[in-house]
Design a protein around this motif. Structure first.
Motif, PDB file in Angstrom:
ATOM      1  N   PRO A   9      -2.476   7.726   8.853  1.00 44.09           N
ATOM      2  CA  PRO A   9      -3.276   8.874   8.423  1.00 44.09           C
ATOM      3  C   PRO A   9      -2.566  10.192   8.743  1.00 44.09           C
ATOM      4  O   PRO A   9      -1.997  10.352   9.827  1.00 44.09           O
ATOM      5  CB  PRO A   9      -4.560   8.736   9.243  1.00 44.09           C
ATOM      6  N   VAL A  10      -2.593  11.110   7.778  1.00 49.86           N
ATOM      7  CA  VAL A  10      -2.067  12.464   7.981  1.00 49.86           C
ATOM      8  C   VAL A  10      -2.882  13.431   7.128  1.00 49.86           C
ATOM      9  O   VAL A  10      -3.614  13.020   6.232  1.00 49.86           O
ATOM     10  CB  VAL A  10      -0.570  12.621   7.581  1.00 49.86           C
ATOM     11  N   SER A  11      -2.710  14.705   7.403  1.00 49.87           N
ATOM     12  CA  SER A  11      -3.193  15.751   6.516  1.00 49.87           C
ATOM     13  C   SER A  11      -2.036  16.706   6.281  1.00 49.87           C
ATOM     14  O   SER A  11      -1.679  17.486   7.162  1.00 49.87           O
ATOM     15  CB  SER A  11      -4.378  16.503   7.109  1.00 49.87           C
ATOM     16  N   ALA A  12      -1.433  16.608   5.108  1.00 50.56           N
ATOM     17  CA  ALA A  12      -0.300  17.473   4.785  1.00 50.56           C
ATOM     18  C   ALA A  12      -0.720  18.939   4.758  1.00 50.56           C
ATOM     19  O   ALA A  12       0.044  19.814   5.167  1.00 50.56           O
ATOM     20  CB  ALA A  12       0.293  17.072   3.437  1.00 50.56           C
ATOM     21  N   GLU A  24     -10.645  13.083  12.489  1.00 50.87           N
ATOM     22  CA  GLU A  24     -10.730  11.709  12.988  1.00 50.87           C
ATOM     23  C   GLU A  24     -11.725  10.885  12.179  1.00 50.87           C
ATOM     24  O   GLU A  24     -11.574   9.670  12.071  1.00 50.87           O
ATOM     25  CB  GLU A  24     -11.113  11.714  14.466  1.00 50.87           C
ATOM     26  N   GLN A  25     -12.717  11.535  11.597  1.00 51.34           N
ATOM     27  CA  GLN A  25     -13.710  10.848  10.764  1.00 51.34           C
ATOM     28  C   GLN A  25     -13.022  10.143   9.588  1.00 51.34           C
ATOM     29  O   GLN A  25     -13.393   9.037   9.209  1.00 51.34           O
ATOM     30  CB  GLN A  25     -14.727  11.857  10.252  1.00 51.34           C
ATOM     31  N   HIS A  26     -11.991  10.751   9.022  1.00 52.21           N
ATOM     32  CA  HIS A  26     -11.281  10.162   7.889  1.00 52.21           C
ATOM     33  C   HIS A  26     -10.357   9.023   8.308  1.00 52.21           C
ATOM     34  O   HIS A  26      -9.929   8.233   7.465  1.00 52.21           O
ATOM     35  CB  HIS A  26     -10.459  11.233   7.156  1.00 52.21           C
ATOM     36  N   ASP A  27     -10.032   8.945   9.602  1.00 52.05           N
ATOM     37  CA  ASP A  27      -9.109   7.907  10.058  1.00 52.05           C
ATOM     38  C   ASP A  27      -9.617   6.499   9.765  1.00 52.05           C
ATOM     39  O   ASP A  27      -8.828   5.602   9.506  1.00 52.05           O
ATOM     40  CB  ASP A  27      -8.819   8.054  11.561  1.00 52.05           C
ATOM     41  N   LEU A  28     -10.919   6.311   9.799  1.00 52.28           N
ATOM     42  CA  LEU A  28     -11.474   4.991   9.518  1.00 52.28           C
ATOM     43  C   LEU A  28     -11.343   4.618   8.047  1.00 52.28           C
ATOM     44  O   LEU A  28     -11.215   3.445   7.708  1.00 52.28           O
ATOM     45  CB  LEU A  28     -12.940   4.933   9.949  1.00 52.28           C
ATOM     46  N   GLU A  29     -11.363   5.624   7.181  1.00 54.26           N
ATOM     47  CA  GLU A  29     -11.270   5.380   5.741  1.00 54.26           C
ATOM     48  C   GLU A  29      -9.905   4.835   5.329  1.00 54.26           C
ATOM     49  O   GLU A  29      -9.785   4.219   4.281  1.00 54.26           O
ATOM     50  CB  GLU A  29     -11.586   6.657   4.970  1.00 54.26           C
ATOM     51  N   VAL A  30      -8.883   5.050   6.145  1.00 52.98           N
ATOM     52  CA  VAL A  30      -7.537   4.619   5.764  1.00 52.98           C
ATOM     53  C   VAL A  30      -7.411   3.096   5.711  1.00 52.98           C
ATOM     54  O   VAL A  30      -6.537   2.584   5.024  1.00 52.98           O
ATOM     55  CB  VAL A  30      -6.438   5.209   6.683  1.00 52.98           C
ATOM     56  N   PHE A  31      -8.286   2.400   6.394  1.00 50.24           N
ATOM     57  CA  PHE A  31      -8.151   0.938   6.455  1.00 50.24           C
ATOM     58  C   PHE A  31      -8.456   0.254   5.128  1.00 50.24           C
ATOM     59  O   PHE A  31      -8.059  -0.886   4.913  1.00 50.24           O
ATOM     60  CB  PHE A  31      -8.981   0.369   7.603  1.00 50.24           C
ATOM     61  N   SER A  32      -9.112   0.949   4.209  1.00 45.22           N
ATOM     62  CA  SER A  32      -9.323   0.367   2.873  1.00 45.22           C
ATOM     63  C   SER A  32      -7.987   0.157   2.162  1.00 45.22           C
ATOM     64  O   SER A  32      -7.882  -0.690   1.269  1.00 45.22           O
ATOM     65  CB  SER A  32     -10.228   1.269   2.026  1.00 45.22           C
TER      66      SER A  32
END
Length: 165
Positions: free
Chosen positions: A144-147, A125-133
């Motif tokens: 957001p996903v993690s393959a 979930e920490q990486h979910d915020l990074e997707v908005f860039s």
């Protein structure tokens, strides 16, 4: 039977082959940290929630490269985009938006194809915020996903089948 087609595209090492394998629940595409392992289009039949579609894995795009191999991979990917009913544009949350992502986004917008922007490597979930860039690519909200670990891949597949003709 004429099945809808989904193409997975993006620059090198964003996880296109990993997502392809995750969708298929088997290791069909070669996954390696060395760029350029996938060079040709790789096709497979995929099924989710009772719906079948053709899935295409593509090589890593480097649009303005002068290297022969990069140009050949670009041509293979262009072919995949032309035959696709839906394009999944993979980007890497660990790296963020780069110049190649911007070039690919511009080309995909010009294609007129429906696109889902997929922010891969969002392992928590920490990486979910990074997707908005990735909003600056102008392709809508990134998913957001993690393959690698399978995080939120089912939600992405739900979106894929909802957008197919």
């Amino acid at each position: 039977m004429n099945l809808p087609t989904v193409a997975i595209v993006g620059r090198p090492n964003v996880g296109k082959s990993s997502l392809f394998n995750r969708f298929l629940h088997r290791q069909l595409a070669v996954v390696h940290e060395t760029p350029g392992v996938t060079r040709d289009r790789n096709y497979a039949m995929c099924e989710w929630a009772g719906r079948e579609f053709r899935l295409i894995d593509t090589g890593g795009l480097v649009p303005e490269s002068g290297e022969l191999m990069d140009r050949l991979i670009y041509e293979q990917t262009e072919f995949a985009v032309r035959e696709a009913d839906l394009v999944l544009f993979l980007v890497d949350t660990h790296v963020g938006v780069d110049q190649i992502d911007e070039q690919i986004a511009r080309r995909l917008r010009e294609s007129g194809k429906p696109i889902i922007l997929v922010a891969n490597k969002a392992d928590s979930e920490q990486h979910d915020l990074e997707v908005f860039s990735f909003l600056r690519l102008g392709l809508g909200d990134p998913v957001p996903v993690s393959a690698t670990v399978g995080r939120l891949v089912g939600d992405l597949l739900d979106m894929v089948i909802a957008r197919l003709p």
